[in-house]
Design an enzyme around this catalytic site. Structure first.
Site, short mmCIF file in Angstrom:
data_model
loop_
_atom_site.label_atom_id
_atom_site.label_comp_id
_atom_site.label_asym_id
_atom_site.label_seq_id
_atom_site.Cartn_x
_atom_site.Cartn_y
_atom_site.Cartn_z
N PRO A 285 40.69 12.75 -3.38
CA PRO A 285 41.42 13.78 -2.63
C PRO A 285 42.60 14.30 -3.45
O PRO A 285 43.40 13.51 -3.95
CB PRO A 285 41.92 13.04 -1.39
CG PRO A 285 41.14 11.77 -1.33
CD PRO A 285 40.73 11.45 -2.72
N GLU A 286 42.67 15.60 -3.62
CA GLU A 286 43.83 16.18 -4.30
C GLU A 286 44.76 16.77 -3.25
O GLU A 286 44.50 16.71 -2.06
CB GLU A 286 43.35 17.24 -5.31
CG GLU A 286 42.62 16.58 -6.49
CD GLU A 286 42.87 17.28 -7.81
OE1 GLU A 286 43.93 17.88 -7.96
OE2 GLU A 286 41.99 17.21 -8.68
#
Ligand SMILES: [Zn+2]
Length: 278
Positions: free
Chosen positions: A2-3
């Site tokens: 997840p960014e």
């Protein structure tokens, strides 16, 4: 992984079901994730109302009505699934949050590089996980002047510099590649030479790329699970990321033979166009 846009999407999803709601029960189902859960975590959270959900770089902050803040990080594979209390937690659901109005949030993380810990409103700014972090790229304090000052005199590549969390916090590989492409800056350029005019170009582009990705619902290499528990199929049209060997948008017909290149910098893949980026 997840960014920042996925974390922002997660925060927005959690806010809709947790803000103003009381935690009727919190269950911690193992002793640790990346770090041990603090002693008394479940007791501290149970019975409290969540005033607000916020994001600090890639950390999710649950602000409780007694001044405590639960700080979560999704690590490599974490997600928050919003379900009903009838959904039994599975093997990788490490923390279960139940609210008064029949919502169950499962903190799922197969690889357990994520974490959940406790701090307070007063301790948030100086917390050891957050204290050395640079400004949030979407924050008002991330400006060309601030970026220029941070890059000035730096001999590393601009690509490596932008991945340094002390310089700007929460910017990942995908967004750095895309922002450098859109601003026409070579990833191999020395960071110091980006200070000034190029930084002035880069800062709004970084904000624009992240904002577009958030609007698209986040994006990762794999299908990303939305906080609602449904799988999202976010297709964001990356111009260079993952496009090695494809014609660059500067050569749509391919007649000039200009393709997106991939190089490895500080152990990470960089995608770029040597004609568009100088
Ligand atoms: Zn190009």
């Amino acid at each position: 992984m997840p960014e920042l846009p996925e974390v922002e999407t997660t925060c927005r999803g959690l806010a809709t079901v947790l803000e103003g709601r009381r935690l009727s029960k919190v269950e911690v189902r193992r002793p640790n994730m990346r770090i041990p859960f603090p002693k008394g975590l479940a007791q501290t959270l149970t019975g409290r109302t969540i005033d607000r959900v916020s994001r600090k770089a890639k950390y999710i902050c649950l602000h409780l009505d007694d001044g405590h803040v639960a700080l979560a990080h999704l690590g490599m594979s974490g997600r928050m699934a919003i379900t009903r209390p009838t959904t039994a937690p599975g093997k990788h659901d490490h923390v279960v949050f139940d609210t008064d109005d029949d919502v169950r949030v499962l903190f799922n993380d197969p690889r357990r590089f994520g974490l959940l810990t406790l701090t307070t409103e007063d301790g948030l700014a100086t917390h050891k996980l957050l204290a050395r972090m640079g400004p949030d790229p979407l924050g008002d304090d991330f400006t060309p002047t601030v970026l220029s000052a941070a890059l000035s005199g730096k001999g590393t590549s601009i690509k490596a510099a932008l991945l340094d969390q002390r310089l700007v916090a929460g910017l990942g590989n995908i967004y750095v590649c895309e922002a450098l492409f859109r601003s026409g800056i070579s990833p191999r350029r020395k960071a110091g030479s980006v200070a000034g005019k190029r930084a002035a170009r880069l800062v709004p582009v970084i904000k624009e790329v992240l904002t577009e990705a958030i609007a698209a619902g986040g994006s990762t290499l794999r299908d990303y699970a939305q906080p609602s528990g449904e799988l999202g199929y976010f297709k964001f049209s990356w111009k260079v990321y993952g496009q090695e060997g494809e014609s660059c948008s500067c050569d749509p017909s391919g007649k000039d033979g200009i393709v997106v290149k991939r190089i490895v910098q500080t152990g990470r893949s960089t995608f770029f166009c040597s004609r568009c980026q100088r």
